[in-house]
Design a protein around this motif. Structure first.
Motif, PDB file in Angstrom:
ATOM      1  N   LEU A   1       7.885  12.098  -0.351  1.00 57.63           N
ATOM      2  CA  LEU A   1       8.034  10.674  -0.004  1.00 57.63           C
ATOM      3  C   LEU A   1       6.805  10.189   0.771  1.00 57.63           C
ATOM      4  O   LEU A   1       6.222   9.146   0.464  1.00 57.63           O
ATOM      5  N   CYS A   2       6.406  10.978   1.771  1.00 62.17           N
ATOM      6  CA  CYS A   2       5.261  10.570   2.599  1.00 62.17           C
ATOM      7  C   CYS A   2       3.962  10.607   1.799  1.00 62.17           C
ATOM      8  O   CYS A   2       3.090   9.756   1.979  1.00 62.17           O
ATOM      9  N   GLU A   3       3.825  11.595   0.936  1.00 62.08           N
ATOM     10  CA  GLU A   3       2.628  11.687   0.085  1.00 62.08           C
ATOM     11  C   GLU A   3       2.505  10.413  -0.765  1.00 62.08           C
ATOM     12  O   GLU A   3       1.434   9.812  -0.867  1.00 62.08           O
ATOM     13  N   LEU A   4       3.609  10.011  -1.372  1.00 62.89           N
ATOM     14  CA  LEU A   4       3.574   8.828  -2.246  1.00 62.89           C
ATOM     15  C   LEU A   4       3.274   7.568  -1.435  1.00 62.89           C
ATOM     16  O   LEU A   4       2.465   6.726  -1.860  1.00 62.89           O
ATOM     17  N   CYS A   5       3.921   7.436  -0.285  1.00 58.80           N
ATOM     18  CA  CYS A   5       3.662   6.251   0.551  1.00 58.80           C
ATOM     19  C   CYS A   5       2.211   6.271   1.056  1.00 58.80           C
ATOM     20  O   CYS A   5       1.571   5.218   1.175  1.00 58.80           O
ATOM     21  N   ALA A   6       1.693   7.459   1.350  1.00 58.99           N
ATOM     22  CA  ALA A   6       0.297   7.555   1.810  1.00 58.99           C
ATOM     23  C   ALA A   6      -0.660   7.117   0.704  1.00 58.99           C
ATOM     24  O   ALA A   6      -1.611   6.374   0.951  1.00 58.99           O
ATOM     25  N   TRP A   7      -0.407   7.557  -0.539  1.00 57.56           N
ATOM     26  CA  TRP A   7      -1.311   7.148  -1.629  1.00 57.56           C
ATOM     27  C   TRP A   7      -1.188   5.656  -1.920  1.00 57.56           C
ATOM     28  O   TRP A   7      -2.191   4.991  -2.231  1.00 57.56           O
ATOM     29  N   ALA A   8       0.024   5.111  -1.794  1.00 52.67           N
ATOM     30  CA  ALA A   8       0.169   3.658  -1.985  1.00 52.67           C
ATOM     31  C   ALA A   8      -0.638   2.935  -0.905  1.00 52.67           C
ATOM     32  O   ALA A   8      -1.338   1.944  -1.179  1.00 52.67           O
ATOM     33  N   SER A   9      -0.584   3.432   0.316  1.00 47.72           N
ATOM     34  CA  SER A   9      -1.335   2.811   1.423  1.00 47.72           C
ATOM     35  C   SER A   9      -2.842   2.958   1.192  1.00 47.72           C
ATOM     36  O   SER A   9      -3.617   2.045   1.494  1.00 47.72           O
ATOM     37  N   PHE A  10      -3.236   4.098   0.656  1.00 44.99           N
ATOM     38  CA  PHE A  10      -4.656   4.326   0.386  1.00 44.99           C
ATOM     39  C   PHE A  10      -5.142   3.340  -0.688  1.00 44.99           C
ATOM     40  O   PHE A  10      -6.257   2.816  -0.611  1.00 44.99           O
ATOM     41  N   ALA A  11      -4.284   3.068  -1.666  1.00 49.98           N
ATOM     42  CA  ALA A  11      -4.659   2.108  -2.718  1.00 49.98           C
ATOM     43  C   ALA A  11      -4.851   0.716  -2.117  1.00 49.98           C
ATOM     44  O   ALA A  11      -5.764  -0.020  -2.511  1.00 49.98           O
TER      45      ALA A  11
END
Ligand code: NDP
Length: 265
Positions: free
Chosen positions: A206-216
């Protein structure tokens, strides 16, 4: 050949193919969880130690990123340098620290399929190429003003918050096996407790996905969108399979714990 994003037909064509590949990964992952870890399988040929497997699979991300970043005309500008530093820190963890720190029981046979490594190479090398080239060549909005843009600030803060959550979740899992068990070669699985495991089975995903969305958002790039969608394509089905695996293996698995999204799913 496509010219719809950066104007460089090679970049845009590979990006188009990569987004299509993410759709393929999403469909395939529901039928076949990547054969490593608890879903290891002998059906796909040779497997190697998970430490070696992770290291090899992630290595092209760092190498291709550094290669393409270093060839871009804007590589010495401030914003590209800040973004490159964020990248390098991310892969210092995922590509080097994470495999080094994994607790793999002594003498355990290979559990990380070469198939995962080879398909992983496709993703990690494209991911490095997309970001490296975009940061130092195509990202026209990476002037100094970008550092005060709300998209950069929000994306930056959220990215590090979610990465902290990801690191914490990985840390809890790692410590479920004691050093003595590792020495004795015992591959035990336990029910993780504490932190965000109170709410979901796979908080690291969950955190990995939210982190990549934030990075985008922070980078405001389709390179960022690519790594988010390809990660989601892989991790959402895997989170569902992992949840089911825990429920089957542990009869007293917490009923209120969801697979991936707290209180929802
Ligand atoms: P796991 O979290 O399943 O495994 C990580 C390590 O913890 C392995 O050494 C595993 O051992 C061990 N472990 C897992 N569960 C238990 C348990 N219940 N008891 C004891 N030990 C356990 O995850 P992944 O390997 O899939 O993911 C690791 C990290 O990589 C995560 O942070 C994830 O977000 C990230 N990742 C990112 C991807 C992306 O597309 N961006 C793709 C995949 C992962 P064993 O190997 O023996 O099972």
């Amino acid at each position: 050949m496509f010219h719809w994003y950066t104007g460089d037909s090679t970049y845009d064509t590979i990006l188009t193919a990569a987004l299509g590949f993410a759709v393929f990964v999403f469909v395939a992952s529901w039928f076949l969880p990547s054969p490593y870890g608890r879903f290891e399988s002998d059906k796909f040929g040779v497997s190697v130690s998970p430490k070696l497997g992770w290291f090899l699979m992630e290595l092209p991300a760092t190498l291709s990123f550094l290669y393409f970043f270093s060839r871009g005309p804007n590589r010495q500008e401030l914003v590209p340098t800040v973004l490159a530093a964020m990248w390098c820190l991310h892969y210092a963890n995922r590509g080097f620290f994470f495999p080094w720190a994994m607790r793999v029981p002594k003498g355990q046979k290979g559990s990380f399929s070469m198939l995962v490594i080879v398909t992983g190479w496709l993703v990690t090398s494209m991911h490095g190429y997309f970001h490296g080239s975009y940061f130092s060549r195509y990202g026209e909005h990476y002037t100094r003003e970008w550092l005060t843009d709300p998209r950069f600030i929000a994306g930056f803060v959220l990215y590090y918050l979610f990465m902290a959550g990801n690191l914490h979740a990985d840390h809890i899992l790692r410590n479920l096996r004691s050093r003595e068990e590792i020495e004795r070669g015992e591959r035990v699985y336990r029910v993780p407790q504490g932190g965000m495991y109170r709410w979901v089975t796979s908080p690291s995903y969950l955190c990995e996905l939210c982190a990549w969305a934030s990075f985008a958002v922070c980078t405001w790039s389709l390179a960022g969108v690519f790594i988010f969608v390809v990660s989601a394509a892989n991790l959402v089905p895997r989170a569902v399979a992992t949840h089911r695996w825990y429920q089957q293996k542990f009869p007293d698995y917490p009923k209120e714990r969801k697979a991936l999204i707290p209180f929802v799913w």
